[in-house]
Design a protein around this motif. Structure first.
Motif, mmCIF file in Angstrom:
data_model
loop_
_atom_site.group_PDB
_atom_site.id
_atom_site.type_symbol
_atom_site.label_atom_id
_atom_site.label_comp_id
_atom_site.label_asym_id
_atom_site.label_seq_id
_atom_site.Cartn_x
_atom_site.Cartn_y
_atom_site.Cartn_z
ATOM 1 N N ASP A 121 60.856 -27.523 36.199
ATOM 2 C CA ASP A 121 61.816 -28.356 35.481
ATOM 3 C C ASP A 121 63.167 -28.398 36.196
ATOM 4 O OD1 ASP A 121 59.921 -28.793 33.530
ATOM 5 O OD2 ASP A 121 60.628 -27.140 32.251
ATOM 6 N N HIS A 122 63.421 -27.389 37.014
ATOM 7 C CA HIS A 122 64.717 -27.283 37.678
ATOM 8 C C HIS A 122 64.622 -27.339 39.202
ATOM 9 C CE1 HIS A 122 66.456 -26.244 33.796
ATOM 10 N NE2 HIS A 122 65.492 -25.348 33.638
ATOM 11 N N TYR A 123 63.519 -26.841 39.760
ATOM 12 C CA TYR A 123 63.357 -26.820 41.211
ATOM 13 C C TYR A 123 61.942 -27.264 41.576
ATOM 14 C CZ TYR A 123 67.574 -23.876 41.282
ATOM 15 O OH TYR A 123 68.840 -23.379 41.119
ATOM 16 N N ASN A 124 61.802 -27.799 42.754
ATOM 17 C CA ASN A 124 60.491 -28.167 43.277
ATOM 18 C C ASN A 124 59.895 -26.949 43.966
ATOM 19 O OD1 ASN A 124 58.220 -29.562 44.092
ATOM 20 N ND2 ASN A 124 59.244 -30.475 45.881
ATOM 21 N N VAL A 125 59.361 -26.021 43.180
ATOM 22 C CA VAL A 125 58.849 -24.766 43.713
ATOM 23 C C VAL A 125 57.334 -24.714 43.567
ATOM 24 C CG1 VAL A 125 60.965 -23.475 43.272
ATOM 25 C CG2 VAL A 125 59.214 -23.619 41.486
ATOM 26 N N THR A 126 56.738 -23.892 44.426
ATOM 27 C CA THR A 126 55.305 -23.635 44.327
ATOM 28 C C THR A 126 55.101 -22.309 43.595
ATOM 29 O OG1 THR A 126 55.266 -22.459 46.441
ATOM 30 C CG2 THR A 126 54.913 -24.845 46.497
ATOM 31 N N ASP A 127 53.858 -22.022 43.262
ATOM 32 C CA ASP A 127 53.565 -20.789 42.544
ATOM 33 C C ASP A 127 53.887 -19.547 43.375
ATOM 34 O OD1 ASP A 127 52.712 -22.256 40.385
ATOM 35 O OD2 ASP A 127 50.579 -22.199 40.971
ATOM 36 N N GLU A 128 53.827 -19.668 44.700
ATOM 37 C CA GLU A 128 54.077 -18.501 45.548
ATOM 38 C C GLU A 128 55.560 -18.234 45.783
ATOM 39 O OE1 GLU A 128 52.664 -18.905 49.532
ATOM 40 O OE2 GLU A 128 53.267 -21.000 49.697
ATOM 41 N N GLU A 129 56.409 -19.158 45.374
ATOM 42 C CA GLU A 129 57.844 -18.943 45.594
ATOM 43 C C GLU A 129 58.425 -18.086 44.471
ATOM 44 O OE1 GLU A 129 61.947 -21.233 46.881
ATOM 45 O OE2 GLU A 129 60.135 -22.411 46.519
ATOM 46 N N VAL A 130 58.201 -16.810 44.632
ATOM 47 C CA VAL A 130 58.714 -15.806 43.707
ATOM 48 C C VAL A 130 59.505 -14.792 44.523
ATOM 49 C CG1 VAL A 130 58.145 -14.003 42.032
ATOM 50 C CG2 VAL A 130 56.754 -16.082 42.157
ATOM 51 N N TYR A 131 60.680 -14.429 44.041
ATOM 52 C CA TYR A 131 61.520 -13.457 44.735
ATOM 53 C C TYR A 131 61.711 -12.234 43.854
ATOM 54 C CZ TYR A 131 62.450 -17.621 47.479
ATOM 55 O OH TYR A 131 62.294 -18.751 48.241
ATOM 56 N N TYR A 132 62.095 -11.151 44.482
ATOM 57 C CA TYR A 132 62.397 -9.921 43.755
ATOM 58 C C TYR A 132 63.776 -9.428 44.166
ATOM 59 C CZ TYR A 132 57.635 -9.336 41.974
ATOM 60 O OH TYR A 132 56.438 -9.512 41.312
ATOM 61 N N ALA A 133 64.525 -8.994 43.178
ATOM 62 C CA ALA A 133 65.797 -8.318 43.428
ATOM 63 C C ALA A 133 65.562 -6.824 43.270
ATOM 64 C CB ALA A 133 66.867 -8.797 42.458
ATOM 65 N N ILE A 134 66.022 -6.037 44.237
ATOM 66 C CA ILE A 134 65.810 -4.593 44.233
ATOM 67 C C ILE A 134 67.164 -3.907 44.390
ATOM 68 C CG2 ILE A 134 64.566 -2.676 45.294
ATOM 69 C CD1 ILE A 134 62.783 -4.863 46.642
ATOM 70 N N GLY A 135 67.462 -3.001 43.477
ATOM 71 C CA GLY A 135 68.727 -2.278 43.537
ATOM 72 C C GLY A 135 68.826 -1.308 42.383
ATOM 73 N N ASP A 136 69.991 -0.708 42.204
ATOM 74 C CA ASP A 136 70.159 0.206 41.072
ATOM 75 C C ASP A 136 70.119 -0.582 39.761
ATOM 76 O OD1 ASP A 136 73.254 -0.137 40.094
ATOM 77 O OD2 ASP A 136 73.088 -0.395 42.247
#
Length: 287
Positions: free
Chosen positions: A102-117
């Motif tokens: 609805d907001h971006y033309n993304v595929t199912d594999e376009e997933v990111y992770y944020a890692i930190g405290d």
């Protein structure tokens, strides 16, 4: 720690008699504009990097510790899970960053992770949701050595804040991640769909601008300085008034003595005063 803060200011040292495992090390002073690293672990240090092949014995420019990867990579176990109880911001956690078509033309594999405290991830997730339309998710404890870890070292696409925070994606593999040193920019290029993705650029921008960093101690406000001036001025005024009163008192004593000597300095007057005083004493002592 301050989200959206500019950082900077003077650095300090952990007291050598504090009993802290990193006593004597310098922390703080780094600025927001120095927050970006590269795809190499150990990058993003404005100062205190030292040996580029290890992160052991390094300083904490942003006030937090670096991430910890499996196999004690670059001696990261120095900051390992055994110290989670005192790690700034709490234990290392990860959170998935997903959006919808609805907001971006993304595929199912376009997933990111944020890692930190954990304490950095919680407010940052709010910014991700409001700015990048990320689907809300809760940070969970992250252990790179676990068999079910969602992210590996090779998946990192960008380090921030002296390698204490990272963005990663399972759709990316950096084959040079374990062979490059921390001051290199060599890495496997991002896939084209990821390189030009507006969604990736958005989550990257939020991390760069909103990730919590150690802020400088604020300067005194104009009102604080005004109050300080009043206090200092009041001290000087009170001191001056006290000195003036002492001078007036001394002058009065001097005038009294001068008047006494002038009025009673004559021998005849002195004898008369003595006789009158003796007569008064007879009356007071009667009968």
């Amino acid at each position: 720690m301050d989200q959206w803060g500019k950082g900077g200011g003077k650095w300090a040292k952990i007291s050598k008699d504090s009993g802290h495992p990193f006593q004597g090390r310098t922390f703080g002073g780094a600025k927001r504009k120095e927050i970006r690293g590269t795809r190499a672990f150990g990058s993003g240090y404005p100062y205190g990097a030292g040996n580029q092949s290890t992160i052991a014995r390094r300083y904490f420019p942003f006030g937090v510790w670096p991430l910890v990867w499996d196999q004690n990579f670059m001696d990261a176990e120095e900051y390992g899970h055994k110290l989670d109880a005192i790690r700034p911001g709490g234990f290392i956690a990860s959170v998935p960053l997903r959006t919808t078509r609805d907001h971006y033309n993304v595929t199912d594999e376009e997933v990111y992770y944020a890692i930190g405290d954990r304490e950095s991830l919680l407010p940052l997730m709010v910014s991700y949701v409001t700015s990048c339309h990320v689907t809300p998710a809760w940070p969970t404890r992250f252990n790179a050595s676990a068999a079910n870890a969602p992210i590996k070292l090779e998946n990192v696409i960008q380090y921030f804040r002296a390698s204490s925070f990272a963005l990663a994606s399972p759709a990316y593999t950096n084959t040079l991640a374990r062979t490059s040193i921390s001051d290199t920019k060599e890495s496997t290029p991002l896939p084209e769909f990821m390189e030009y993705s507006p969604f990736r650029k958005c989550v990257d921008s939020v991390a760069e601008n909103a990730l919590a960093i150690m802020n400088t101690i604020p300067d005194d406000t104009p009102m604080d300085k005004f109050v300080q001036s009043l206090i200092i001025g009041g001290i000087f005024i009170c001191g001056a008034m006290l000195g003036l009163l002492l001078l007036i008192g001394a002058a009065c004593v001097g005038l009294r003595r001068a008047f006494w000597n002038w009025q009673y300095g004559d021998p005849y007057v002195i004898d008369r005063v003595r006789t009158e005083r003796q007569n008064e004493m007879r009356y007071e002592n009667y009968p």
